[in-house]
Design an enzyme around this catalytic site. Structure first.
Site, PDB file in Angstrom:
ATOM      1  N   LYS A   1       0.886  -1.172   0.000  1.00 11.07           N
ATOM      2  CA  LYS A   1       0.000   0.000   0.000  1.00 11.07           C
ATOM      3  C   LYS A   1       0.917   1.212   0.000  1.00 11.07           C
ATOM      4  CE  LYS A   1      -2.935   2.792   2.791  1.00 11.07           C
ATOM      5  NZ  LYS A   1      -3.432   3.043   4.152  1.00 11.07           N
TER       6      LYS A   1
ATOM      7  N   GLY B   1      -7.869   9.435   9.553  1.00 10.56           N
ATOM      8  CA  GLY B   1      -8.225   9.566  10.961  1.00 10.56           C
ATOM      9  C   GLY B   1      -9.241  10.642  11.272  1.00 10.56           C
TER      10      GLY B   1
ATOM     11  N   ALA C   1      -9.194   5.722   4.190  1.00  4.79           N
ATOM     12  CA  ALA C   1      -9.001   6.929   4.994  1.00  4.79           C
ATOM     13  C   ALA C   1     -10.258   7.779   5.129  1.00  4.79           C
ATOM     14  CB  ALA C   1      -7.885   7.812   4.435  1.00  4.79           C
ATOM     15  N   GLY C   2     -10.479   8.228   6.343  1.00  4.17           N
ATOM     16  CA  GLY C   2     -11.516   9.213   6.618  1.00  4.17           C
ATOM     17  C   GLY C   2     -12.863   8.651   7.003  1.00  4.17           C
TER      18      GLY C   2
ATOM     19  N   ASN D   1      -9.488   1.878   9.907  1.00  2.00           N
ATOM     20  CA  ASN D   1      -8.592   1.665  11.040  1.00  2.00           C
ATOM     21  C   ASN D   1      -9.090   2.420  12.280  1.00  2.00           C
ATOM     22  OD1 ASN D   1      -4.984   1.383  11.405  1.00  2.00           O
ATOM     23  ND2 ASN D   1      -6.524   1.377  12.972  1.00  2.00           N
ATOM     24  N   THR D   2      -8.905   3.743  12.264  1.00  4.21           N
ATOM     25  CA  THR D   2      -9.183   4.526  13.467  1.00  4.21           C
ATOM     26  C   THR D   2     -10.627   4.370  13.941  1.00  4.21           C
ATOM     27  OG1 THR D   2      -7.554   6.125  12.670  1.00  4.21           O
ATOM     28  CG2 THR D   2      -8.988   6.846  14.462  1.00  4.21           C
TER      29      THR D   2
END
Lengths: 85, 259
Positions: free
Chosen positions: B98, B159, B186-187, B208-209
């Site tokens: 990635k 994040g 992301a986001g 993830n976050t």
């Protein structure tokens, strides 16, 4: 000679591991000059750890660590798997 | 069977999970299992000779029985990204990467110029590159021309939890490259964001976050798994077109009181 190991200066004392703070590495005394990356990793206590290495920003494959000789001031990076997103 | 195809991998889950920022290794492990993810992302960081925190983490990940996708997170230059990719290939024994080349510190948005250059170089070295990119069509076209076979456009800054910031742009990206696996990376902050991405026709999401920092990460991992499944099912079922005017759902024929 001194190297930068993961951003911190370390003294690689010629013929001795005493200043490396490593354990069980006395049999791995460095030659007076030009230690290999493999020797430096052993002296620094990495042993059999699963790591990837770079010297001065260039990747050094595991198989080549015994052939790469370090020089004074070299920047050595020792990386391992870590959490990531 | 409705499989996600990424290079030579076929996966049943359309949820990819990051492994960072969990409260504990045990919660990470339970969250991965609850998510049903077939791929988890990992990184490389400096290893202390005596603490060896990376060794324990790697043992845990290997025990999960999932594929790993190493990233080049934190790299701000082509050279850093390429060296990191080389190290990752050896460490994780995979050609897949990635690819992140960060261009701006506040938004962590990709340096698309560096990204393209790094992608070209890595593909020449037989890497399978999954570039973290924006929804820019021209950048996407260049990355595909360079040999990327999967794209990972952002939904919003990493994040941030803001969801799909530019739905129009993402919809346009999807329409322009109908055969290319697209993963929103992301986001994404909530399961509904993930469902929306899948409803738009995106092939997968990387979270993830939103899971790791939830009050109950394991429960949130499960919630995301359900949302991704629902979003994909909705996409395959075909959503109705949006209208400006009302359209009665109850039949008007036979209505007793006709105005």
């Amino acid at each position: 000679m001194r190297i930068q190991l993961n951003g911190a200066w370390r003294e690689l004392a010629a013929g001795s591991s005493g200043s490396m703070g490593s354990t069980g590495a006395t049999a791995e005394a460095l030659p007076a000059s030009s230690p290999t990356l493999a020797a430096a990793l052993r002296l620094c206590g990495y042993g059999e750890a699963i790591v990837a290495t770079a010297v001065n920003g260039e990747f050094v494959p595991a198989r080549a660590r015994g052939e790469i000789h370090l020089r004074d001031g070299d920047r050595v990076e020792v990386l391992a798997p870590m959490q990531g997103g | 069977m409705d499989l996600l195809r990424l290079y030579d991998s076929e996966l049943t889950s359309r949820l990819l999970l990051g492994t960072a920022r969990y409260p504990s290794p045990a919660i990470l492990e339970q969250s991965v299992r609850a998510s049903g993810a077939g791929i988890v992302t990992v990184a490389l960081r400096r290893e202390g000779a005596h603490l060896r925190t990376g060794q324990g983490f790697w043992s845990l990940v290997r025990s999960l029985g999932v594929q790993v996708l190493p990233n080049t997170a934190g790299c701000h230059s082509v050279k850093e990204a390429i060296t990191t990719a080389h190290m990752a290939r050896e460490l994780f024994d995979t050609r897949r990467i990635k690819l992140e080349v960060i261009g701006e510190v506040d938004t962590l948005q990709p340096d698309v110029f560096g990204l393209l250059e790094a992608a070209r170089l890595l593909i020449q070295e037989d890497f399978e590159v999954l570039p973290y990119c924006t929804e820019d069509l021209v950048v996407a076209e260049r990355l595909l021309s360079a040999g990327c076979r999967v794209l990972m456009p952002w939904g919003a800054p990493i994040g941030s939890g803001r969801g799909l910031n530019n739905v129009f742009g993402l919809r346009s990206l999807r329409a322009h490259f109908p055969g290319v696996p697209l993963i929103v990376d992301a986001g994404i902050g909530t399961p509904s964001h993930a469902a929306a991405a899948l409803e738009l026709g995106f092939d997968a999401v990387l979270i993830n976050t939103a899971v790791a920092q939830a009050r109950d990460p394991v429960a949130m991992a499960r919630a995301f798994a359900l949302a991704v499944e629902a979003g994909r099912a909705a996409y395959l079922a075909g959503t109705i077109p949006v209208r400006d005017m009302a359209s009665p759902s109850t039949p008007v024929i036979g209505q007793a009181f006709v105005p």
